[in-house]
Design a protein around this motif. Structure first.
Motif, PDB file in Angstrom:
ATOM      1  N   GLN A 284       0.837  -1.202   0.000  1.00  0.00           N
ATOM      2  CA  GLN A 284       0.000   0.000   0.000  1.00  0.00           C
ATOM      3  C   GLN A 284       0.875   1.256   0.000  1.00  0.00           C
ATOM      4  N   TYR A 285       1.968   1.179   0.724  1.00  0.00           N
ATOM      5  CA  TYR A 285       2.900   2.310   0.807  1.00  0.00           C
ATOM      6  C   TYR A 285       3.507   2.601  -0.570  1.00  0.00           C
ATOM      7  N   LEU A 286       3.940   1.556  -1.263  1.00  0.00           N
ATOM      8  CA  LEU A 286       4.554   1.722  -2.586  1.00  0.00           C
ATOM      9  C   LEU A 286       3.526   2.174  -3.624  1.00  0.00           C
ATOM     10  N   LEU A 287       2.330   1.595  -3.569  1.00  0.00           N
ATOM     11  CA  LEU A 287       1.273   1.975  -4.517  1.00  0.00           C
ATOM     12  C   LEU A 287       0.844   3.420  -4.311  1.00  0.00           C
ATOM     13  N   GLY A 288       0.963   3.897  -3.079  1.00  0.00           N
ATOM     14  CA  GLY A 288       0.591   5.273  -2.773  1.00  0.00           C
ATOM     15  C   GLY A 288       1.679   6.272  -3.088  1.00  0.00           C
TER      16      GLY A 288
END
Length: 215
Positions: free
Chosen positions: A30-34
């Motif tokens: 989620q961190y990378l996608l965000g």
């Protein structure tokens, strides 16, 4: 042990970065996608290539705790642990020292490079050294990617130029063939025309002789 992004307790699947930080895999995705966060300490995280999945001998309990397969020491924060990026297995530093020179994981027998082993949740100095080392790896990887892209672009341009040259050569050959065909047909037309004239002339001469004979 806690996730370096959310500070929540770790739960499987757990991933470890080459800097030594631990993450819940779902939260890292989620961190990378965000697009990442504002935490400068985690600015090195660009993709899943910066981490590897952690594997260990779990200890039963409410929280996730691993035990070293060699020393049975647990990841309670009292002992240092080392992770092997090639296979993801987690060993206590004491246990790692026993097999360090062998270059083989004691759990799965996978080969590992001593220079690539990661100290998990190390001191600020240990983390800083591992961060510098990993940034060098990232820079080298980026340079290779750029070189490969440039090479592919050059090959595409070369292939494009070759196709244009072939097309021009093909047109030139076609035009030359057409010109040759045109040139070769001209004498044939002249010859045919001369034969027709010769035939007409012979016919007239014959008629004249016939007329003379009647007088």
């Amino acid at each position: 042990m806690y996730c370096a992004i959310s500070s929540e307790k770790l739960r499987e699947p757990v991933v470890c970065s080459h800097v030594g930080d631990l993450f819940n895999k779902e939260e890292l995705l989620q961190y990378l996608l965000g697009g990442g966060g504002k935490n400068e300490a985690l600015a090195y995280l660009k993709s899943l290539k910066d981490v590897f999945e952690l594997r260990g001998e779990k200890v039963e309990g409410d929280t996730l705790v691993y035990a070293c397969p060699l020393t049975q020491l647990e990841t309670t924060g009292l002992h240092k642990f080392v992770a092997l990026p090639t296979c993801g297995h987690l060993l206590s530093q004491r246990g790692y020292r026993e097999i360090e020179e062998s270059g083989k994981c004691p759990v799965c027998s996978s080969d590992f490079n001593k220079a690539e082993t990661v100290i998990v949740n190390g001191t600020e100095e240990e983390r800083s050294k591992q961060l510098s080392k990993w940034k060098e790896v990232q820079a080298e990887r980026a340079a290779k990617k750029k070189e490969k892209k440039s090479k592919r672009k050059a090959e595409d341009e070369s292939n494009g130029s070759s196709k244009v040259a072939k097309a021009k050569t093909g047109r030139s050959l076609t035009e030359a063939a057409a010109l040759a065909s045109s040139s070769s047909s001209t004498p044939q037309v002249v010859v045919k025309r001369d034969k027709v004239l010769e035939s007409l002339f012979a016919k007239k001469e014959s008629e004249k002789r016939g007329n003379v004979m009647r007088f």
